[in-house]
Design a protein around this motif. Structure first.
Motif, short mmCIF file in Angstrom:
data_model
loop_
_atom_site.label_atom_id
_atom_site.label_comp_id
_atom_site.label_asym_id
_atom_site.label_seq_id
_atom_site.Cartn_x
_atom_site.Cartn_y
_atom_site.Cartn_z
N VAL A 1 0.85 -1.20 0.00
CA VAL A 1 0.00 0.00 0.00
C VAL A 1 0.88 1.25 0.00
O VAL A 1 0.60 2.22 -0.70
N GLY A 2 1.96 1.23 0.80
CA GLY A 2 2.85 2.38 0.88
C GLY A 2 3.56 2.72 -0.41
O GLY A 2 4.01 3.86 -0.58
N ARG A 3 3.66 1.77 -1.30
CA ARG A 3 4.31 2.02 -2.60
C ARG A 3 3.35 2.62 -3.63
O ARG A 3 3.75 2.93 -4.75
N HIS A 4 2.09 2.77 -3.26
CA HIS A 4 1.09 3.29 -4.18
C HIS A 4 0.61 4.67 -3.75
O HIS A 4 0.90 5.13 -2.66
N GLN A 5 -0.16 5.28 -4.64
CA GLN A 5 -0.77 6.57 -4.39
C GLN A 5 -2.28 6.40 -4.21
O GLN A 5 -2.87 5.43 -4.70
N PRO A 6 -2.94 7.33 -3.48
CA PRO A 6 -4.40 7.26 -3.40
C PRO A 6 -5.03 7.20 -4.79
O PRO A 6 -4.62 7.93 -5.70
N GLY A 7 -5.98 6.32 -4.97
CA GLY A 7 -6.63 6.16 -6.27
C GLY A 7 -6.09 5.01 -7.08
O GLY A 7 -6.75 4.54 -8.02
N ASP A 8 -4.89 4.50 -6.74
CA ASP A 8 -4.35 3.33 -7.42
C ASP A 8 -5.20 2.10 -7.07
O ASP A 8 -5.79 2.01 -6.00
N VAL A 9 -5.22 1.13 -7.98
CA VAL A 9 -5.99 -0.10 -7.76
C VAL A 9 -5.05 -1.21 -7.32
O VAL A 9 -4.02 -1.46 -7.95
N LEU A 10 -5.42 -1.86 -6.22
CA LEU A 10 -4.64 -2.96 -5.66
C LEU A 10 -5.44 -4.25 -5.88
O LEU A 10 -6.64 -4.30 -5.60
N ARG A 11 -4.77 -5.28 -6.38
CA ARG A 11 -5.43 -6.57 -6.61
C ARG A 11 -5.06 -7.53 -5.49
O ARG A 11 -3.90 -7.88 -5.29
N LEU A 12 -6.06 -7.93 -4.72
CA LEU A 12 -5.84 -8.78 -3.55
C LEU A 12 -6.37 -10.19 -3.81
O LEU A 12 -7.48 -10.37 -4.33
N GLU A 13 -5.56 -11.18 -3.44
CA GLU A 13 -6.05 -12.55 -3.42
C GLU A 13 -6.46 -12.85 -1.98
O GLU A 13 -5.66 -12.69 -1.05
N VAL A 14 -7.71 -13.26 -1.80
CA VAL A 14 -8.29 -13.38 -0.46
C VAL A 14 -8.75 -14.80 -0.20
O VAL A 14 -9.45 -15.41 -1.03
N ASP A 15 -8.34 -15.33 0.96
CA ASP A 15 -8.78 -16.65 1.40
C ASP A 15 -9.80 -16.45 2.52
O ASP A 15 -9.46 -16.00 3.61
N PRO A 16 -11.08 -16.79 2.29
CA PRO A 16 -12.10 -16.59 3.32
C PRO A 16 -12.08 -17.65 4.41
O PRO A 16 -12.76 -17.50 5.43
N GLY A 17 -11.30 -18.72 4.21
CA GLY A 17 -11.23 -19.78 5.21
C GLY A 17 -12.44 -20.69 5.16
O GLY A 17 -13.30 -20.60 4.27
#
Length: 386
Positions: A194-210
Motif C-alpha cells: 500500500v505504501g508504494r502506491h498513491q491514493p486512487g491506485d488499484v490494488l489486486r488482492l487474493e483473499v482466502d475466506p477460510g
C-alpha cells in the motif's frame, strides 16, 4: 396538643385551617428542581455514542524488557513509550473534551466498527501489541547482526473501517495471501505494498475466506488518509487528491501464524497496553539492553511509532495527546513518525524537542545527536530501511 406534619414547615393558617400559600409554592418549586436533578444525573451518567481520545502517559520500557542474563546490559538512560486514554463519554465529559485542545471527541464508528463489541476491539489491540513486540525483537536482533527468519500464512483481516475502500471487498476473518500477484506471508507485506502506491491506485488482492471456501480476487481502489491516518476515505476515479495525502486500504491486519527463528528469546511485558504504537520504543529499548554503552546518552527519550520488519517507522494516531503526555512527564526529546511531526511540533511548546523519524536508523541518529553511544551496535545490515 398541636402537631406538625413531618418534613413540612408550619406556615400561617388559612380559613380552612391548612397551611396557606407558602406550602403550595414549595410544591410547585419541587417539580422543576426534580427535572434539573434528573438532567444533572443524565449529564454525568448517560454514555453517548462518542469516544474521547485524551492524553495518556509516558511509560518507561526498560523494566519491561528481559533479555537472557548473559546478554543483559542494563542502561541508565530511559526509553518511554507513549499512550492515549480512550473511553466512552457522558454529555458533560463530551463538552469538557470539546473545550480542551488536547482531547478529541469522535463518533463511536470511528473507533468501533459496526457489530464490534468493545471487548473485541480490546482483544484486537492486544493481538496487535503481541505482534509488535515480536517484530521489535526481530528488528533489534537483526540490527545487531543476528540472522532471524520469519514465517507467516498471510495477512489476516482483524477489522474493516466502515465506508473505507476495503469495505465490501474483505471482512474480518479473511486472509490476504497475495497482492498484485506477489505472495503475502506477513501483514507488513500488505502495508509495504500500500505504501508504494498513491491514493486512487488499484490494488489486486487474493483473499482466502477460510472454512474451505475457494479463494477469490478483489480489486480495491486505494483511498486517501491524512498524515495522522485518523480516517480512510474512498477516492473516485479521476478525483483530485489533496497534496500530502497517504494511500490507505482501511483495514487492520495481523499476520496469521506468525513465527520467528530467534537466536534467543527477549521477553517483553506490554504492561496491559494494547495497539502497535510502541514498536519503535520497544526496538530501541531492546537495543539498549543488549549492548553496553548508553544508547540514549544516559537521558530519557519518549517514542511513538510502529516498527516494520524492514526497520521503517509508521504513524499511529493520537500524536497530539501523546505529545501532551510527554510534556506532562517532563521529558525533553520526543521521536515521532515523519507523517505526524507537524502535529506533534505544533503542540510541543518550547521545552520539548520533537524529531521526525521514518526509519530505525533515523531514530538512532537522533539519539546519537543527543550524545547516545552507537558504537556497540555495529554497521547497519544490508536490506534494512533507511
Amino acid at each position: 396538643m398541636n402537631t406538625v406534619e413531618p418534613m413540612v414547615q408550619p406556615g400561617p393558617l388559612g380559613w380552612d385551617g391548612l397551611p396557606s400559600r407558602p406550602r403550595r409554592r414549595w410544591l410547585w418549586l419541587a417539580i422543576p428542581i426534580g427535572l434539573v436533578a434528573l438532567a444533572i444525573a443524565a449529564a454525568v451518567t448517560v454514555q453517548l455514542p462518542y469516544y474521547a481520545i485524551a492524553p495518556g502517559s509516558a511509560r518507561e520500557v526498560n523494566d519491561l524488557i528481559q533479555p537472557p542474563p548473559d546478554h543483559r546490559f542494563p542502561p541508565r538512560g530511559r526509553v518511554y513509550l507513549t499512550t492515549v486514554s480512550l473511553q466512552r463519554v457522558t454529555p458533560i465529559e463530551a463538552v469538557y473534551g470539546w473545550l480542551r485542545g488536547d482531547i478529541d471527541v469522535v463518533p463511536q464508528d470511528q473507533i468501533l466498527p459496526p457489530a464490534t463489541k468493545p471487548s473485541q476491539l480490546q482483544q484486537a489491540n492486544f493481538a496487535a501489541m503481541d505482534e509488535s513486540k515480536q517484530v521489535a525483537a526481530v528488528v533489534a536482533l537483526r540490527r545487531l547482526g543476528y540472522s532471524v527468519a520469519e514465517h507467516g500464512e498471510g495477512a489476516g483481516v482483524q477489522q474493516v473501517i466502515p465506508k473505507s475502500p476495503a469495505a465490501g471487498h474483505v471482512k474480518a476473518g479473511d486472509v490476504v495471501t497475495a497482492v498484485d500477484g506477489t505472495a503475502v506471508q506477513l501483514s507488513d507485506d500488505v502495508v509495504s505494498a500500500v505504501g508504494r502506491h498513491q491514493p486512487g491506485d488499484v490494488l489486486r488482492l487474493e483473499v482466502d475466506p477460510g472454512s474451505g471456501a475457494p479463494k477469490r480476487t478483489e480489486e480495491v481502489r486505494l483511498g486517501t488518509a491524512p498524515a495522522d491516518r485518523s480516517t480512510c476515505q474512498p477516492v473516485e476515479v479521476g478525483a483530485e487528491v489533496k497534496a500530502g495525502s497517504l494511500a490507505c486500504l482501511g483495514v487492520r491486519l495481523q499476520t496469521k501464524g506468525l513465527k520467528f527463528d530467534l537466536p534467543f528469546v527477549v521477553n517483553v511485558d506490554s504492561a496491559g497496553i494494547g495497539g502497535p504504537s510502541a514498536g519503535l520504543a520497544f526496538t530501541l529499548g531492546i537495543l539498549d539492553a543488549l549492548r553496553p554503552g548508553e544508547l540514549t546518552g544516559g537521558r530519557g527519550v519518549a517514542v511513538t511509532g510502529t516498527i516494520a520488519l524492514d526497520g521503517s517507522v509508521g504513524p499511529v494516531g493520537g500524536v497530539v495527546q501523546k505529545t501532551a503526555a510527554v510534556k506532562a512527564a517532563g521529558i525533553g526529546l520526543f521521536l515521532v513518525p515523519a507523517d505526524e511531526y507537524v502535529l506533534a511540533r505544533a503542540h510541543a511548546g518550547k521545552k520539548l524537542k520533537v524529531v521526525k523519524v521514518a526509519t530505525l536508523d533515523d531514530a538512532l541518529a537522533a539519539l546519537g545527536a543527543q550524545g547516545g553511544d552507537l558504537s556497540a551496535l555495529g554497521p547497519k545490515p544490508s536490506g534494512a530501511a533507511g
